[in-house]
Design an enzyme around this catalytic site. Structure first.
Site, PDB file in Angstrom:
ATOM      1  N   SER A   1      -7.546   0.601   3.367  1.00 60.36           N
ATOM      2  CA  SER A   1      -8.048   0.173   2.057  1.00 60.36           C
ATOM      3  C   SER A   1      -9.220  -0.785   2.235  1.00 60.36           C
ATOM      4  O   SER A   1      -9.455  -1.309   3.335  1.00 60.36           O
ATOM      5  CB  SER A   1      -6.919  -0.549   1.320  1.00 60.36           C
TER       6      SER A   1
ATOM      7  N   THR B   1      -4.160  -0.464  -7.216  1.00 64.63           N
ATOM      8  CA  THR B   1      -4.974   0.703  -7.560  1.00 64.63           C
ATOM      9  C   THR B   1      -4.187   2.007  -7.581  1.00 64.63           C
ATOM     10  O   THR B   1      -3.118   2.107  -6.973  1.00 64.63           O
ATOM     11  CB  THR B   1      -6.132   0.864  -6.551  1.00 64.63           C
TER      12      THR B   1
ATOM     13  N   GLY C   1     -13.512  -1.352  -6.833  1.00 63.40           N
ATOM     14  CA  GLY C   1     -14.789  -0.681  -6.559  1.00 63.40           C
ATOM     15  C   GLY C   1     -14.892  -0.056  -5.185  1.00 63.40           C
ATOM     16  O   GLY C   1     -15.981  -0.006  -4.618  1.00 63.40           O
ATOM     17  N   GLY C   2     -13.758   0.409  -4.641  1.00 63.08           N
ATOM     18  CA  GLY C   2     -13.813   1.063  -3.333  1.00 63.08           C
ATOM     19  C   GLY C   2     -14.424   0.111  -2.311  1.00 63.08           C
ATOM     20  O   GLY C   2     -14.148  -1.089  -2.327  1.00 63.08           O
TER      21      GLY C   2
ATOM     22  N   ASP D   1      -8.012   8.036   0.722  1.00 67.86           N
ATOM     23  CA  ASP D   1      -8.511   6.887   1.491  1.00 67.86           C
ATOM     24  C   ASP D   1      -8.308   7.082   2.999  1.00 67.86           C
ATOM     25  O   ASP D   1      -8.851   6.329   3.810  1.00 67.86           O
ATOM     26  CB  ASP D   1      -7.826   5.587   1.047  1.00 67.86           C
TER      27      ASP D   1
ATOM     28  N   ASN E   1      -6.412   4.432  -6.948  1.00 72.47           N
ATOM     29  CA  ASN E   1      -7.608   4.923  -6.256  1.00 72.47           C
ATOM     30  C   ASN E   1      -8.632   5.398  -7.279  1.00 72.47           C
ATOM     31  O   ASN E   1      -9.453   4.620  -7.728  1.00 72.47           O
ATOM     32  CB  ASN E   1      -7.300   6.005  -5.231  1.00 72.47           C
TER      33      ASN E   1
ATOM     34  N   THR F   1      -9.601   0.702  -9.836  1.00 76.76           N
ATOM     35  CA  THR F   1      -8.704  -0.252  -9.197  1.00 76.76           C
ATOM     36  C   THR F   1      -8.743  -1.468 -10.096  1.00 76.76           C
ATOM     37  O   THR F   1      -9.583  -1.557 -10.979  1.00 76.76           O
ATOM     38  CB  THR F   1      -9.271  -0.589  -7.797  1.00 76.76           C
TER      39      THR F   1
ATOM     40  N   ARG G   1       0.835  -1.186   0.000  1.00 77.23           N
ATOM     41  CA  ARG G   1       0.000   0.000   0.000  1.00 77.23           C
ATOM     42  C   ARG G   1       0.880   1.249   0.000  1.00 77.23           C
ATOM     43  O   ARG G   1       1.979   1.242   0.557  1.00 77.23           O
ATOM     44  CB  ARG G   1      -0.837  -0.048   1.273  1.00 77.23           C
TER      45      ARG G   1
HETATM   46  O1  DON Z   1      -7.962   0.972  -1.389  1.00 74.73           O
HETATM   47  C1  DON Z   1      -9.140   1.200  -1.585  1.00 74.73           C
HETATM   48  O2  DON Z   1     -10.033   0.698  -0.948  1.00 74.73           O
HETATM   49  C2  DON Z   1      -9.524   2.158  -2.702  1.00 74.73           C
HETATM   50  N1  DON Z   1      -8.431   3.015  -2.991  1.00 74.73           N
HETATM   51  C3  DON Z   1      -9.947   1.368  -3.887  1.00 74.73           C
HETATM   52  C4  DON Z   1     -10.423   2.245  -4.992  1.00 74.73           C
HETATM   53  C5  DON Z   1     -11.201   1.547  -6.013  1.00 74.73           C
HETATM   54  O3  DON Z   1     -11.461   0.382  -5.933  1.00 74.73           O
HETATM   55  C6  DON Z   1     -11.674   2.384  -7.128  1.00 74.73           C
HETATM   56  N2  DON Z   1     -12.441   1.657  -8.079  1.00 74.73           N
HETATM   57  N3  DON Z   1     -12.683   0.966  -8.860  1.00 74.73           N
END
Ligand code: DON
Length: 597
Positions: free
Chosen positions: A479, A426, A501-502, A450, A428, A408, A140
């Site tokens: 994350s 990712t 997908g966050g 994040d 982000n 991501t 990370r």
């Molecule tokens: O680490 C995380 O949870 C976010 N930075 C992930 C971002 C993300 O999945 C964006 N989308 N598709």
């Protein structure tokens, strides 16, 4: 409670056709041909066989049940880019193991899917070797030494957009160090060897495909920074079918291949990166880069009805929150049928409870005391499950509201020995901060968002997080990335999965796993089935448009849920063991590509 009645098409299970398949199917099948049927898959293990007929898609849902998966007798790579999946397979066929292939796929994604799979970002890797050893690697991004708690607040105390756009938005990238570390510890090939496909794709170029051209290279974010000249020359993005070369990136990759990660963290690439930072008021220094270290961590393991999940610990919340949710759901097992109001309700309530803990308590364990054992214990899950009313939605206590963007990428690899790797990486947001390192040829992340940049105020995913995840120098932002490996009740490798997908990463990965092990779906149906999401705040149960029937939505509202729709939830790429080989399924909502052999 209203039922879904005949508006649900129950999936049928043809025992006769399953036996017919078993009788004639073993043996190699070309990639892309259908493998075993759902009954055949369920027959891998009796727990799933018992649940095999329970999957259901509502009328009007965008996908039909019964889609084919890609079958590979020996091995499988699934990512969002055909070029990257093929890069992994090329390395496997050259004698590499799953880790070699994962690193090859990762570097190839940096070339062919620059909006997300990028060396200017970071990620997490979950490994299970065929001999049973497991490992998780945290690469990370970290907050630069000059970062400070309130660096993104304006004079009015409100969040500015500086945690998402521009030079100040980046954490110190971890991808290059992470991939090199994984390779050194568990791979069998040199960095130069596994990076060869990526180098070729960057230097010789590749024909623009739908994955690349769907990335919106002529967007306003890129136009503000140096990437415009390459990605949107004269206001025109590269068109499908044209050759796309990235000479700066090719030079960067060849330096990493020849000199190792030092080239990125201390050598000429570090110089370009720091010069770019200084050009736009960024704070990443040469010392920040030099000090960056990937961290091997003890995997979070969980058990759901006899299946074992091996997944990511903090600095990702993915493993803890997924296991906590599954532990709560286990209290209600066998769960109501997929697609029913009763199912959506109990899943939403379990997610609400575990996301409340996530948002308040999880963070980089070097900076906050993170109660992993407590949160993932069965006893705690029992206490939480007892708070769930089967007929009534609860309310998330105030902490605050939210929204969501993209990008991501997750890729899954299984080799012919049975070694498995799941990796999620990712920038982000799509193209991260938008900042393109001139000379280096890559985009920088906007991962600083994040953090709880303003504890109590929503970040770009609408996540409202607490002090534990506030910004501190050298800290890793929490994350949701959840690369996950699932073992069946006999301890055999069953699945590799994970998502982009966050916060929906956690939910979607868990739902695909539940669809397989609880609802007995084939991997293809599990991936095509409608998804749900709840993250405590905003206090809303989201479902994919037409993914629940009107009757189910009415029931959920009557139970007290606020419901919302999303066009689609998450991008998952998964592999599952089936008789005679592997099924691979790339995300049908995006452009996932499974390549097996
Ligand atoms: O680490 C995380 O949870 C976010 N930075 C992930 C971002 C993300 O999945 C964006 N989308 N598709």
């Amino acid at each position: 409670m209203p039922t879904t009645g005949n508006s649900i098409r129950h999936l049928s299970l043809s025992v006769a056709s399953a036996f017919a398949f078993v009788a004639c199917a073993p043996g190699p099948q070309p990639s892309g041909t259908p493998g075993p049927t759902r009954a055949d898959v369920a027959a891998v293990d009796p727990v799933r066989a018992a649940a095999a007929a329970r999957g259901a898609f509502p009328t009007g849902w965008r996908f039909e049940p019964g889609e084919d998966a890609t079958f590979g007798e020996h091995a499988m790579v699934v990512s969002v880019s055909r070029y990257a999946s093929e890069a992994g397979v090329e390395i496997l066929k050259a004698g590499g193991n799953a880790v070699d292939a994962a690193v090859a796929t990762g570097f190839a994604l940096a070339v062919t899917s620059p909006s997300n799979g990028n060396i200017g970002g970071g990620g997490f890797m979950t490994i299970r070797l065929a001999d049973g050893r497991t490992a998780t690697l945290d690469y990370r991004e970290t907050a630069p030494a000059a970062a400070s708690r309130d660096m993104y607040l304006g004079p009015d105390g409100k969040l500015t957009n500086k945690s998402t756009v521009g030079h100040l938005a980046s954490g110190v990238p971890g991808s290059v160090a992470g991939m090199a570390e994984a390779l050194a510890k568990y791979g069998t090939m040199s960095l130069a060897k596994v990076m060869a496909p990526a180098l070729r794709l960057a230097g010789e170029g590749f024909l623009v495909d739908s994955n690349f051209s769907s990335g919106g290279q002529c967007n306003r974010l890129i136009a503000q920074f140096g990437g415009k000249e390459l990605f949107c020359p004269g206001g025109q993005a590269a068109q499908p079918g044209t050759l796309f070369r990235q000479p700066d990136l090719a030079r960067t990759l060849s330096m990493i291949a020849a000199q190792g990660p030092k080239a990125f963290y201390e050598g000429p690439i570090a110089d370009s990166l720091v010069a770019e930072e200084q050009r736009g008021g960024g704070i990443i220094t040469k010392a920040d880069l030099k000090n960056y270290k990937p961290i091997w961590r003890t995997p979070v393991t969980g058990n759901y009805r006899g299946y074992t999940l091996i997944t990511m610990p903090p600095a990702s919340s993915g493993g803890v929150t997924m296991n906590q949710t599954l532990n709560i759901l286990e209290q209600f097992a066998p769960l109501p049928p997929a697609g029913s109001a009763a199912y959506a309700h109990v899943v939403a309530e379990a997610l609400r409870l575990s996301f409340m803990d996530r948002n308040a308590k999880l963070a980089d364990p070097a900076f906050a005391k993170v109660p992993i054992a407590e949160l993932t214990s069965k006893d705690y899950a029992k206490t939480l499950a007892a708070q769930i009313n089967r007929n009534r939605a609860s309310k998330t206590p105030a902490f605050d509201p939210g929204k969501e963007p993209e990008h991501t990428t997750h890729y899954s690899v299984v080799d012919a020995m049975g070694n498995a790797v799941g990796t999620t990486t990712t920038l982000n947001g799509g193209y991260g901060s938008g900042v393109w390192v001139r000379g280096g040829g890559f985009f920088m992340n906007n991962e600083m968002d994040d953090f709880a940049a303003a504890p109590g105020q929503p970040n770009m995913f609408g996540l409202v997080q607490g002090e534990a995840n506030a910004i501190q120098p050298g800290k890793r932002m929490l994350s949701a990335m959840s690369p996950t490996i699932v073992l069946d009740p006999n301890g055999q490798l069953l699945m590799v999965s994970g998502a982009a997908g966050g916060p929906t990463i956690i939910t979607a990965t868990m739902e695909v796993i539940l669809n397989v092990i609880e609802h007995g779906m084939t991997l293809a149906d599990a991936m095509h089935a409608p998804r749900l999401h709840h993250q405590a705040l905003p206090d809303q149960l989201d479902y994919e448009q037409r993914g629940l029937t009107g009757a189910v939505v009415d029931s959920l509202k009557a139970m007290g849920h606020t419901v919302g729709t999303r066009a689609s939830l998450a991008t998952v790429n998964s592999i599952m063991r089936v008789p005679g080989g592997w099924h691979g399924v790339g995300e049908p909502r995006a452009r996932g590509v499974a390549v097996g052999y």
